[in-house]
Scaffold this motif. Structure first.
Motif, PDB file in Angstrom:
ATOM      1  N   LEU A 198      -7.015  -3.330   3.628  1.00  0.00           N
ATOM      2  CA  LEU A 198      -6.329  -2.409   3.158  1.00  0.00           C
ATOM      3  C   LEU A 198      -5.908  -2.794   1.816  1.00  0.00           C
ATOM      4  O   LEU A 198      -5.851  -2.249   0.912  1.00  0.00           O
ATOM      5  CB  LEU A 198      -4.907  -2.072   3.859  1.00  0.00           C
ATOM      6  N   ALA A 199      -5.659  -4.175   1.703  1.00  0.00           N
ATOM      7  CA  ALA A 199      -5.017  -4.713   0.403  1.00  0.00           C
ATOM      8  C   ALA A 199      -6.397  -4.890  -0.756  1.00  0.00           C
ATOM      9  O   ALA A 199      -6.184  -4.509  -1.695  1.00  0.00           O
ATOM     10  CB  ALA A 199      -4.612  -6.241   0.562  1.00  0.00           C
ATOM     11  N   VAL A 200      -7.560  -5.350  -0.078  1.00  0.00           N
ATOM     12  CA  VAL A 200      -8.771  -5.045  -1.028  1.00  0.00           C
ATOM     13  C   VAL A 200      -8.901  -3.722  -1.578  1.00  0.00           C
ATOM     14  O   VAL A 200      -9.328  -3.379  -2.598  1.00  0.00           O
ATOM     15  CB  VAL A 200      -9.946  -5.600  -0.156  1.00  0.00           C
ATOM     16  N   TYR A 201      -8.938  -2.513  -0.698  1.00  0.00           N
ATOM     17  CA  TYR A 201      -9.052  -1.486  -0.977  1.00  0.00           C
ATOM     18  C   TYR A 201      -8.265  -0.987  -1.975  1.00  0.00           C
ATOM     19  O   TYR A 201      -8.423  -0.318  -3.029  1.00  0.00           O
ATOM     20  CB  TYR A 201      -8.987  -0.496   0.091  1.00  0.00           C
ATOM     21  N   ALA A 202      -6.879  -1.374  -2.003  1.00  0.00           N
ATOM     22  CA  ALA A 202      -5.823  -0.765  -2.762  1.00  0.00           C
ATOM     23  C   ALA A 202      -5.899  -1.725  -4.256  1.00  0.00           C
ATOM     24  O   ALA A 202      -5.695  -1.040  -5.158  1.00  0.00           O
ATOM     25  CB  ALA A 202      -4.542  -1.490  -2.251  1.00  0.00           C
ATOM     26  N   ALA A 203      -6.521  -2.800  -4.123  1.00  0.00           N
ATOM     27  CA  ALA A 203      -6.763  -3.546  -5.470  1.00  0.00           C
ATOM     28  C   ALA A 203      -7.998  -2.993  -6.014  1.00  0.00           C
ATOM     29  O   ALA A 203      -7.882  -2.619  -7.435  1.00  0.00           O
ATOM     30  CB  ALA A 203      -7.106  -5.112  -5.278  1.00  0.00           C
ATOM     31  N   LEU A 204      -8.989  -2.457  -5.366  1.00  0.00           N
ATOM     32  CA  LEU A 204     -10.038  -2.250  -5.799  1.00  0.00           C
ATOM     33  C   LEU A 204      -9.967  -0.582  -6.624  1.00  0.00           C
ATOM     34  O   LEU A 204     -10.556  -0.290  -7.613  1.00  0.00           O
ATOM     35  CB  LEU A 204     -11.490  -2.142  -5.006  1.00  0.00           C
ATOM     36  N   THR A 205      -9.351   0.027  -5.837  1.00  0.00           N
ATOM     37  CA  THR A 205      -9.325   1.518  -6.301  1.00  0.00           C
ATOM     38  C   THR A 205      -7.714   1.823  -7.223  1.00  0.00           C
ATOM     39  O   THR A 205      -7.593   2.582  -7.641  1.00  0.00           O
ATOM     40  CB  THR A 205      -9.094   2.447  -5.081  1.00  0.00           C
ATOM     41  N   ARG A 206      -7.059   0.860  -7.187  1.00  0.00           N
ATOM     42  CA  ARG A 206      -5.921   0.458  -7.967  1.00  0.00           C
ATOM     43  C   ARG A 206      -4.942   1.821  -7.381  1.00  0.00           C
ATOM     44  O   ARG A 206      -4.358   2.573  -7.954  1.00  0.00           O
ATOM     45  CB  ARG A 206      -6.395   0.787  -9.283  1.00  0.00           C
ATOM     46  N   ASN A 207      -5.039   1.763  -6.054  1.00  0.00           N
ATOM     47  CA  ASN A 207      -4.130   2.913  -5.435  1.00  0.00           C
ATOM     48  C   ASN A 207      -2.841   2.371  -4.549  1.00  0.00           C
ATOM     49  O   ASN A 207      -3.089   1.798  -3.797  1.00  0.00           O
ATOM     50  CB  ASN A 207      -4.999   3.611  -4.353  1.00  0.00           C
ATOM     51  N   PRO A 208      -1.878   2.534  -5.118  1.00  0.00           N
ATOM     52  CA  PRO A 208      -0.507   2.015  -4.517  1.00  0.00           C
ATOM     53  C   PRO A 208       0.004   2.665  -3.239  1.00  0.00           C
ATOM     54  O   PRO A 208       0.964   2.148  -2.800  1.00  0.00           O
ATOM     55  CB  PRO A 208       0.450   1.971  -5.846  1.00  0.00           C
ATOM     56  N   THR A 209      -0.674   3.773  -3.144  1.00  0.00           N
ATOM     57  CA  THR A 209      -0.003   4.511  -2.039  1.00  0.00           C
ATOM     58  C   THR A 209      -0.430   4.020  -0.556  1.00  0.00           C
ATOM     59  O   THR A 209       0.267   4.152   0.198  1.00  0.00           O
ATOM     60  CB  THR A 209      -0.567   5.904  -2.088  1.00  0.00           C
ATOM     61  N   VAL A 210      -1.217   3.079  -0.737  1.00  0.00           N
ATOM     62  CA  VAL A 210      -1.658   2.221   0.711  1.00  0.00           C
ATOM     63  C   VAL A 210      -0.682   1.014   0.938  1.00  0.00           C
ATOM     64  O   VAL A 210      -0.841   0.729   2.216  1.00  0.00           O
ATOM     65  CB  VAL A 210      -3.302   1.793   0.275  1.00  0.00           C
ATOM     66  N   VAL A 211      -0.120   0.847  -0.036  1.00  0.00           N
ATOM     67  CA  VAL A 211       0.750  -0.472   0.260  1.00  0.00           C
ATOM     68  C   VAL A 211       1.850  -0.246   1.404  1.00  0.00           C
ATOM     69  O   VAL A 211       2.253  -1.062   2.265  1.00  0.00           O
ATOM     70  CB  VAL A 211       1.557  -0.651  -1.063  1.00  0.00           C
ATOM     71  N   PRO A 212       2.325   1.050   1.595  1.00  0.00           N
ATOM     72  CA  PRO A 212       3.337   1.147   2.804  1.00  0.00           C
ATOM     73  C   PRO A 212       2.806   0.945   4.204  1.00  0.00           C
ATOM     74  O   PRO A 212       3.194   0.520   5.001  1.00  0.00           O
ATOM     75  CB  PRO A 212       4.125   2.510   2.582  1.00  0.00           C
ATOM     76  N   VAL A 213       1.539   1.616   4.199  1.00  0.00           N
ATOM     77  CA  VAL A 213       0.601   1.326   5.393  1.00  0.00           C
ATOM     78  C   VAL A 213       0.106  -0.137   5.627  1.00  0.00           C
ATOM     79  O   VAL A 213       0.393  -0.471   6.630  1.00  0.00           O
ATOM     80  CB  VAL A 213      -0.660   2.346   5.204  1.00  0.00           C
ATOM     81  N   LEU A 214       0.059  -0.808   4.658  1.00  0.00           N
ATOM     82  CA  LEU A 214      -0.136  -2.443   4.763  1.00  0.00           C
ATOM     83  C   LEU A 214       1.152  -3.072   5.289  1.00  0.00           C
ATOM     84  O   LEU A 214       0.978  -4.081   6.134  1.00  0.00           O
ATOM     85  CB  LEU A 214      -0.456  -2.851   3.271  1.00  0.00           C
ATOM     86  N   VAL A 215       2.234  -2.732   4.877  1.00  0.00           N
ATOM     87  CA  VAL A 215       3.435  -3.244   5.294  1.00  0.00           C
ATOM     88  C   VAL A 215       3.469  -2.711   6.557  1.00  0.00           C
ATOM     89  O   VAL A 215       4.023  -3.653   7.526  1.00  0.00           O
ATOM     90  CB  VAL A 215       4.563  -2.775   4.599  1.00  0.00           C
ATOM     91  N   VAL A 216       3.573  -1.736   7.168  1.00  0.00           N
ATOM     92  CA  VAL A 216       3.711  -1.227   8.573  1.00  0.00           C
ATOM     93  C   VAL A 216       2.431  -2.056   9.369  1.00  0.00           C
ATOM     94  O   VAL A 216       2.998  -2.480  10.616  1.00  0.00           O
ATOM     95  CB  VAL A 216       3.186   0.254   8.715  1.00  0.00           C
ATOM     96  N   VAL A 217       1.553  -2.253   9.072  1.00  0.00           N
ATOM     97  CA  VAL A 217       0.456  -3.034   9.869  1.00  0.00           C
ATOM     98  C   VAL A 217       0.816  -4.444   9.950  1.00  0.00           C
ATOM     99  O   VAL A 217       0.804  -4.989  10.920  1.00  0.00           O
ATOM    100  CB  VAL A 217      -1.196  -2.895   9.153  1.00  0.00           C
ATOM    101  N   ALA A 218       1.395  -4.867   8.933  1.00  0.00           N
ATOM    102  CA  ALA A 218       1.693  -6.246   8.917  1.00  0.00           C
ATOM    103  C   ALA A 218       3.085  -6.512   9.802  1.00  0.00           C
ATOM    104  O   ALA A 218       3.025  -7.679  10.626  1.00  0.00           O
ATOM    105  CB  ALA A 218       2.166  -6.962   7.435  1.00  0.00           C
TER     106      ALA A 218
END
Length: 116
Positions: A47-67
């Protein structure tokens, strides 16, 4: 950039496959817990790689929930297994706390003015 992203996702996919093999084969409960934790870490990394490559910050809350899910799950299973180990004794009775924890509880109750 496409080559790098394909290489990163291929390595993450390989990690997922290896974690799934360890999850399926076991042999113990702790092996399965570690494999599940590794799987959640790999998902977080993906998820972090996807967010970095697409520059999409909306994935970050999902990343926090998974962590958080990985952390809470690991701590819960560790406490459950630790309780199982404390309860298992040769005569089938509860062994209680380890000696170091018993002395810490005793020193805390005496310093607080509790029963001795």
């Amino acid at each position: 950039m496409i080559v790098v992203s394909a290489l990163v996702f291929a390595m993450l996919g390989t990690g997922v496959l290896l974690a799934l093999v360890r999850l399926a084969r076991g042999p113990s409960l702790l092996d399965r817990v570690v494999a599940t934790d590794a799987l959640l870490v790999i998902i977080s990394a993906g998820l972090a790689v996807y967010a970095a490559l697409t520059r999409n910050p909306t994935v970050v809350p999902v990343l926090v929930v998974v962590a958080l899910l990985g952390f809470v799950g690991s701590v819960s299973v560790a406490r459950y297994i630790g309780g199982m180990l404390l309860e298992s004794a040769d005569d089938g009775q509860d062994v209680g706390l380890p000696p170091a924890a018993e002395t810490a509880v005793e020193s805390r109750t005496t310093s607080e003015g509790g029963p001795t």
